[in-house]
Write a protein that holds these residues in place. Structure first.
Motif, mmCIF file in Angstrom:
data_model
loop_
_atom_site.group_PDB
_atom_site.id
_atom_site.type_symbol
_atom_site.label_atom_id
_atom_site.label_comp_id
_atom_site.label_asym_id
_atom_site.label_seq_id
_atom_site.Cartn_x
_atom_site.Cartn_y
_atom_site.Cartn_z
ATOM 1 N N ILE A 48 0.851 -1.195 0.000
ATOM 2 C CA ILE A 48 0.000 0.000 0.000
ATOM 3 C C ILE A 48 0.889 1.248 0.000
ATOM 4 C CG2 ILE A 48 -1.834 1.250 1.202
ATOM 5 C CD1 ILE A 48 -2.946 -1.322 2.209
ATOM 6 N N LYS A 102 -3.475 5.762 3.938
ATOM 7 C CA LYS A 102 -2.811 4.439 3.850
ATOM 8 C C LYS A 102 -2.771 3.723 5.192
ATOM 9 C CE LYS A 102 1.550 5.849 3.084
ATOM 10 N NZ LYS A 102 1.430 7.295 3.211
ATOM 11 N N LEU A 145 -1.926 -1.453 -3.911
ATOM 12 C CA LEU A 145 -2.864 -0.328 -3.874
ATOM 13 C C LEU A 145 -2.069 0.971 -3.841
ATOM 14 C CD1 LEU A 145 -5.298 -1.611 -1.082
ATOM 15 C CD2 LEU A 145 -5.507 -1.899 -3.556
ATOM 16 N N ILE A 166 -2.941 4.697 -2.645
ATOM 17 C CA ILE A 166 -3.964 5.508 -1.981
ATOM 18 C C ILE A 166 -3.565 6.976 -2.115
ATOM 19 C CG2 ILE A 166 -5.274 5.842 0.155
ATOM 20 C CD1 ILE A 166 -5.313 2.931 -0.813
ATOM 21 N N ALA A 190 -0.816 -1.233 -9.932
ATOM 22 C CA ALA A 190 -1.513 -0.892 -8.678
ATOM 23 C C ALA A 190 -2.934 -0.416 -8.969
ATOM 24 C CB ALA A 190 -0.750 0.207 -7.943
ATOM 25 N N VAL A 191 -3.841 -0.714 -8.062
ATOM 26 C CA VAL A 191 -5.199 -0.160 -8.128
ATOM 27 C C VAL A 191 -5.181 1.159 -7.357
ATOM 28 C CG1 VAL A 191 -7.603 -0.482 -7.440
ATOM 29 C CG2 VAL A 191 -6.265 -2.437 -8.275
ATOM 30 N N ILE A 221 -6.833 4.191 -5.392
ATOM 31 C CA ILE A 221 -8.031 4.583 -4.636
ATOM 32 C C ILE A 221 -7.843 6.035 -4.208
ATOM 33 C CG2 ILE A 221 -9.461 4.159 -2.587
ATOM 34 C CD1 ILE A 221 -8.639 1.246 -2.642
ATOM 35 N N ALA A 245 -10.611 -1.791 -0.540
ATOM 36 C CA ALA A 245 -9.324 -2.470 -0.356
ATOM 37 C C ALA A 245 -9.546 -3.928 0.049
ATOM 38 C CB ALA A 245 -8.490 -1.733 0.695
ATOM 39 N N LEU A 287 -10.685 -6.161 -2.836
ATOM 40 C CA LEU A 287 -9.598 -6.517 -3.757
ATOM 41 C C LEU A 287 -8.745 -7.644 -3.178
ATOM 42 C CD1 LEU A 287 -8.653 -2.895 -4.784
ATOM 43 C CD2 LEU A 287 -9.362 -4.696 -6.367
#
Ligand code: DC
Length: 197
Positions: A7, A15, A119, A121, A168-169, A171, A185, A188
Motif C-alpha cells: 500500500i 494508507k 494499492l 492511496i 496498482a489499483v 483509490i 481495499a 480486492l
C-alpha cells in the motif's frame, strides 16, 4: 501462506488506516515502513549508521508521529545508502509466512514488486493537509506548504521515488469515506485470495 499487500501513497492519504483495517480483517501482520525512516530522521547523527543499526524496539519510540519527524524522515529517505540498509528487513517482513500488509512509498515498486495486491492511496493535497491540520492544529497554510514540500521531495528523489506501480489499483480518498475506502481495499484482497492456486 505467503501473501503481500503493498500500500503506497503520499502523506495523509489514508494508507495507515486502510492498512491497519486490511491487516486486522485478514489476520495479516502490518508494517508501517514510514516509521523506519522516521526513526532514522529523529535519531540524528549519521543517518546511514542509524539505518544500519535500527532494531524493532526503535519503532515504539513516542516521538515518531510529529510533523518534524515526518520532514526529517523525508530528508533522510533521499539517501540511497539509508534506503539500501532498510530493504532486507522490509522484504523479509513482506514474504514471511502468514500474510503481510506494508504501507509506504516504494513497496509495490521496489520492496515487493511481486506483491499479490498493490494499492495506491491518494487524495488532493488540500484534503490531505486539512486532515493533517485536524490532527496537529497550528497554521493551516503552513501545514499545506510542508505537505507539498514533502510530496515534492518524495516524488522527485532519484532513488525509489513515490509513484504508483503500473499494476496498482488507485483509490482516491478525496471524496471517499474511510469505510468505503477500506471496503474497496478488502474486496480486492478477498478476490485475490479466492483466486489463489
Ligand atoms: O508514511 P510516513 O509519513 O510516515 O513517511 C515519512 C517519510 O518517510 C516520507 O515522507 C518518505 C519516507 N518514506 C519512504 O521514503 N519510503 C517508505 N517506504 C516510507 C516512508
Amino acid at each position: 501462506m505467503i501473501f503481500t499487500v503493498a500500500i503506497d501513497g503520499p502523506a495523509a492519504a489514508g494508507k495507515g488506516t486502510i492498512s491497519r483495517a486490511v491487516a486486522e480483517r485478514f489476520g495479516f501482520r502490518h508494517l508501517d515502513t514510514g516509521l523506519l525512516y522516521r526513526v532514522v530522521g529523529v535519531l540524528g547523527g549519521d543517518p546511514v549508521a542509524a539505518a544500519r543499526g535500527l532494531g524493532p524496539e526503535d519503532l515504539t519510540r513516542s516521538d515518531l508521529r510529529t510533523l518534524e519527524a515526518g520532514q526529517a524522515a523525508s530528508r533522510v529517505a533521499v539517501i540511497p545508502e539509508v534506503r539500501a540498509a532498510l530493504v532486507d528487513f522490509q522484504r523479509r517482513f513482506a514474504r514471511a509466512d502468514g500474510g503481510a500488509v506494508l504501507d509506504g512509498r516504494d513497496i509495490g515498486t521496489v520492496i515487493c514488486p511481486e506483491a499479490e495486491v498493490k494499492l495506491y492511496i491518494t487524495a488532493s493535497a488540500e484534503v490531505r493537509a486539512h486532515r493533517r491540520w485536524l490532527e496537529v492544529g497550528g497554521d493551516a497554510a503552513q501545514v499545506l506548504a510542508e505537505l507539498r514540500e514533502r510530496d515534492a521531495r518524495d516524488m522527485g528523489r532519484a532513488d525509489a521515488p513515490l509513484r504508483a506501480a503500473p499494476d496498482a489499483v488507485v483509490i482516491d480518498t478525496s471524496d471517499l469515506g474511510i469505510d468505503e475506502a477500506v471496503a474497496r481495499a478488502c474486496n480486492l484482497v478477498a478476490a485475490k485470495l479466492v483466486r489463489r492456486p
